[in-house]
Design a protein around this motif. Sequence first.
Motif, PDB file in Angstrom:
ATOM      1  N   SER A  41      16.389   0.182  -9.594  1.00  0.00           N
ATOM      2  CA  SER A  41      15.837   1.537  -9.621  1.00  0.00           C
ATOM      3  C   SER A  41      14.321   1.528  -9.720  1.00  0.00           C
ATOM      4  O   SER A  41      13.704   2.584  -9.807  1.00  0.00           O
ATOM      5  N   PHE A  42      13.716   0.349  -9.713  1.00  0.00           N
ATOM      6  CA  PHE A  42      12.268   0.229  -9.830  1.00  0.00           C
ATOM      7  C   PHE A  42      11.663   0.140  -8.436  1.00  0.00           C
ATOM      8  O   PHE A  42      12.093  -0.643  -7.595  1.00  0.00           O
ATOM      9  N   GLY A  43      10.648   0.941  -8.185  1.00  0.00           N
ATOM     10  CA  GLY A  43      10.036   0.955  -6.863  1.00  0.00           C
ATOM     11  C   GLY A  43      10.741   1.917  -5.926  1.00  0.00           C
ATOM     12  O   GLY A  43      11.648   2.663  -6.306  1.00  0.00           O
ATOM     13  N   HIS A  44      10.313   1.897  -4.675  1.00  0.00           N
ATOM     14  CA  HIS A  44      10.848   2.787  -3.658  1.00  0.00           C
ATOM     15  C   HIS A  44      11.373   1.985  -2.472  1.00  0.00           C
ATOM     16  O   HIS A  44      11.062   0.807  -2.303  1.00  0.00           O
ATOM     17  N   HIS A  45      12.181   2.657  -1.668  1.00  0.00           N
ATOM     18  CA  HIS A  45      12.639   2.110  -0.400  1.00  0.00           C
ATOM     19  C   HIS A  45      11.894   2.827   0.725  1.00  0.00           C
ATOM     20  O   HIS A  45      11.612   4.025   0.637  1.00  0.00           O
ATOM     21  N   PHE A  46      11.592   2.092   1.782  1.00  0.00           N
ATOM     22  CA  PHE A  46      10.770   2.628   2.865  1.00  0.00           C
ATOM     23  C   PHE A  46      11.453   2.422   4.210  1.00  0.00           C
ATOM     24  O   PHE A  46      12.265   1.512   4.388  1.00  0.00           O
ATOM     25  N   ASP A  47      11.086   3.290   5.129  1.00  0.00           N
ATOM     26  CA  ASP A  47      11.607   3.252   6.488  1.00  0.00           C
ATOM     27  C   ASP A  47      10.475   2.816   7.418  1.00  0.00           C
ATOM     28  O   ASP A  47       9.507   3.561   7.630  1.00  0.00           O
ATOM     29  N   LEU A  48      10.579   1.613   7.969  1.00  0.00           N
ATOM     30  CA  LEU A  48       9.519   1.082   8.825  1.00  0.00           C
ATOM     31  C   LEU A  48       9.385   1.834  10.142  1.00  0.00           C
ATOM     32  O   LEU A  48       8.348   1.756  10.799  1.00  0.00           O
ATOM     33  N   SER A  49      10.416   2.554  10.529  1.00  0.00           N
ATOM     34  CA  SER A  49      10.368   3.276  11.796  1.00  0.00           C
ATOM     35  C   SER A  49       9.588   4.591  11.702  1.00  0.00           C
ATOM     36  O   SER A  49       9.317   5.218  12.721  1.00  0.00           O
ATOM     37  N   LYS A  50       9.213   4.998  10.481  1.00  0.00           N
ATOM     38  CA  LYS A  50       8.467   6.239  10.285  1.00  0.00           C
ATOM     39  C   LYS A  50       7.233   5.958   9.445  1.00  0.00           C
ATOM     40  O   LYS A  50       7.233   5.056   8.607  1.00  0.00           O
ATOM     41  N   HIS A  51       6.173   6.735   9.666  1.00  0.00           N
ATOM     42  CA  HIS A  51       4.906   6.545   8.967  1.00  0.00           C
ATOM     43  C   HIS A  51       4.611   7.734   8.063  1.00  0.00           C
ATOM     44  O   HIS A  51       5.067   8.860   8.328  1.00  0.00           O
ATOM     45  N   ILE A  52       3.843   7.481   7.018  1.00  0.00           N
ATOM     46  CA  ILE A  52       3.415   8.554   6.117  1.00  0.00           C
ATOM     47  C   ILE A  52       2.456   9.477   6.870  1.00  0.00           C
ATOM     48  O   ILE A  52       1.577   9.019   7.602  1.00  0.00           O
ATOM     49  N   ASP A  53       2.622  10.774   6.673  1.00  0.00           N
ATOM     50  CA  ASP A  53       1.828  11.736   7.424  1.00  0.00           C
ATOM     51  C   ASP A  53       0.357  11.675   7.005  1.00  0.00           C
ATOM     52  O   ASP A  53       0.004  11.187   5.923  1.00  0.00           O
TER      53      ASP A  53
ATOM     54  N   LEU B 279       0.824  -1.213   0.000  1.00  0.00           N
ATOM     55  CA  LEU B 279       0.000   0.000   0.000  1.00  0.00           C
ATOM     56  C   LEU B 279       0.860   1.265   0.000  1.00  0.00           C
ATOM     57  O   LEU B 279       0.512   2.262  -0.652  1.00  0.00           O
ATOM     58  N   ALA B 280       1.972   1.252   0.726  1.00  0.00           N
ATOM     59  CA  ALA B 280       2.851   2.421   0.756  1.00  0.00           C
ATOM     60  C   ALA B 280       3.456   2.706  -0.613  1.00  0.00           C
ATOM     61  O   ALA B 280       3.626   3.871  -0.998  1.00  0.00           O
ATOM     62  N   GLU B 281       3.755   1.654  -1.365  1.00  0.00           N
ATOM     63  CA  GLU B 281       4.255   1.846  -2.726  1.00  0.00           C
ATOM     64  C   GLU B 281       3.187   2.502  -3.597  1.00  0.00           C
ATOM     65  O   GLU B 281       3.490   3.334  -4.467  1.00  0.00           O
ATOM     66  N   GLY B 282       1.927   2.142  -3.350  1.00  0.00           N
ATOM     67  CA  GLY B 282       0.843   2.773  -4.090  1.00  0.00           C
ATOM     68  C   GLY B 282       0.698   4.250  -3.773  1.00  0.00           C
ATOM     69  O   GLY B 282       0.432   5.067  -4.662  1.00  0.00           O
ATOM     70  N   VAL B 283       0.881   4.610  -2.515  1.00  0.00           N
ATOM     71  CA  VAL B 283       0.824   6.016  -2.133  1.00  0.00           C
ATOM     72  C   VAL B 283       1.967   6.794  -2.783  1.00  0.00           C
ATOM     73  O   VAL B 283       1.789   7.910  -3.275  1.00  0.00           O
ATOM     74  N   ALA B 284       3.172   6.189  -2.803  1.00  0.00           N
ATOM     75  CA  ALA B 284       4.330   6.867  -3.392  1.00  0.00           C
ATOM     76  C   ALA B 284       4.171   7.045  -4.894  1.00  0.00           C
ATOM     77  O   ALA B 284       4.662   8.034  -5.461  1.00  0.00           O
ATOM     78  N   CYS B 285       3.489   6.110  -5.562  1.00  0.00           N
ATOM     79  CA  CYS B 285       3.294   6.180  -7.011  1.00  0.00           C
ATOM     80  C   CYS B 285       1.970   6.847  -7.397  1.00  0.00           C
ATOM     81  O   CYS B 285       1.631   6.880  -8.592  1.00  0.00           O
ATOM     82  N   LYS B 286       1.205   7.312  -6.399  1.00  0.00           N
ATOM     83  CA  LYS B 286      -0.091   7.962  -6.614  1.00  0.00           C
ATOM     84  C   LYS B 286      -1.099   7.021  -7.272  1.00  0.00           C
ATOM     85  O   LYS B 286      -1.882   7.417  -8.144  1.00  0.00           O
ATOM     86  N   HIS B 287      -1.061   5.763  -6.864  1.00  0.00           N
ATOM     87  CA  HIS B 287      -2.056   4.799  -7.310  1.00  0.00           C
ATOM     88  C   HIS B 287      -3.260   4.841  -6.379  1.00  0.00           C
ATOM     89  O   HIS B 287      -3.148   5.255  -5.218  1.00  0.00           O
TER      90      HIS B 287
END
Length: 368
Positions: free
Chosen positions: A135-147, A66-74
């Motif tokens: 280079s495909f996709g994003h990297h995420f930090d589990l210790s922080k949440h999307i605002d 789901l976070a990848e979808g938010v980053a890609c505006k899906h």
Amino acid sequence: MSSFHKTSDSRATISGTKVKNNLPIVSSGIPSLDHVIGGGLPAGSIFAVEEDVLANYSRILIKYFLAEGVACKHDLFVASADENPEDIVKELPLPTTIPQDDEVKAMAVDVNKMKIAWRYEGLTQVESSFGSSTSFGHHFDLSKHIDTDTIKSCNINDCKLDMDSGDSKGFKNGLYYKLLTSIKDAVSKEEYKSSVKKNSNVLRISIQSLGSPVWMAMDCEQEQDGSFGQDLIKFMYCLRVILRDTNAIAFVTIPSHLFDDDHIMNRLLYSIDNAVRIESFAGSSRETNPVYKDYHGLFHISKLSALYSLVPFVPPSLDLAFKLKRKKFVIEKLHLPPELQETKEREQDDITSVPVNCGGFKKKDIDF
């Protein structure tokens, strides 16, 4: 001979996608997972995760998706009968572009590495961690949440499955019909059709713990007449028909370890395109086994599809393990460490391997 020509696919212009076998491919949010399943999740497919016993790691995989979808505006569609979908969305990890701590240490070691054996410098390096350089996709930090403001700006549809299901129409359990109807209404929008040339987008559908005890408790008669497995298999087949030729991807977690009949999951795999299974070490004897001290569980590939292709993708290795670091989830090739500790068996071997004229001393006691 000139009748064959390359056609341009409008779906290739969708943000956060790439084209493979004439199909848009999206990232799961975990680069190592994308690597072992063939590059990502194809549009119009179903990706299933057989949950671990405590369902801790399967929840993390859904949050990455789901976070990848938010980053890609899906667009997102979140459904669950065990948890409130709004609570799931609030805990999505934050995208990051800064190298994480372990990656920084790895780069420092490469710069100042010790040259132990020059003859091994020409050998190729064994790749343990997959997808680290992609280079495909994003990297995420589990210790922080999307605002919260970013979450509110996204197009997210919540589907809370409660006991008041209403009509069932072909299902013994009304929850399956309610969820299937909600997905059909969401996918039927114009922007998710594969034939749309403009303003198209991707719909990411996440279903958490499909067929969990909450689903079984909907109707106690299901366990007596065996309709629970029939409803689950029928739902998965209908979902596959709905998603075909669309820009929607379903990410489903299934607690298969709770099913009394092992054949239920085997029949579900006929309608599922890609499936993996998580085997956690938590609560088992492997948790304290020093052989698996670097990992948190095993990662099994149950099925890989061959959409628009004659042969399926073959991963670099089937011996996979995963570990949850402080900030990320990583899938690696399973490496068993050598036995470095002094045990009674090794000491006995050392004694028997020493010649008799040496007095029967251990190797470690002999001073050269």
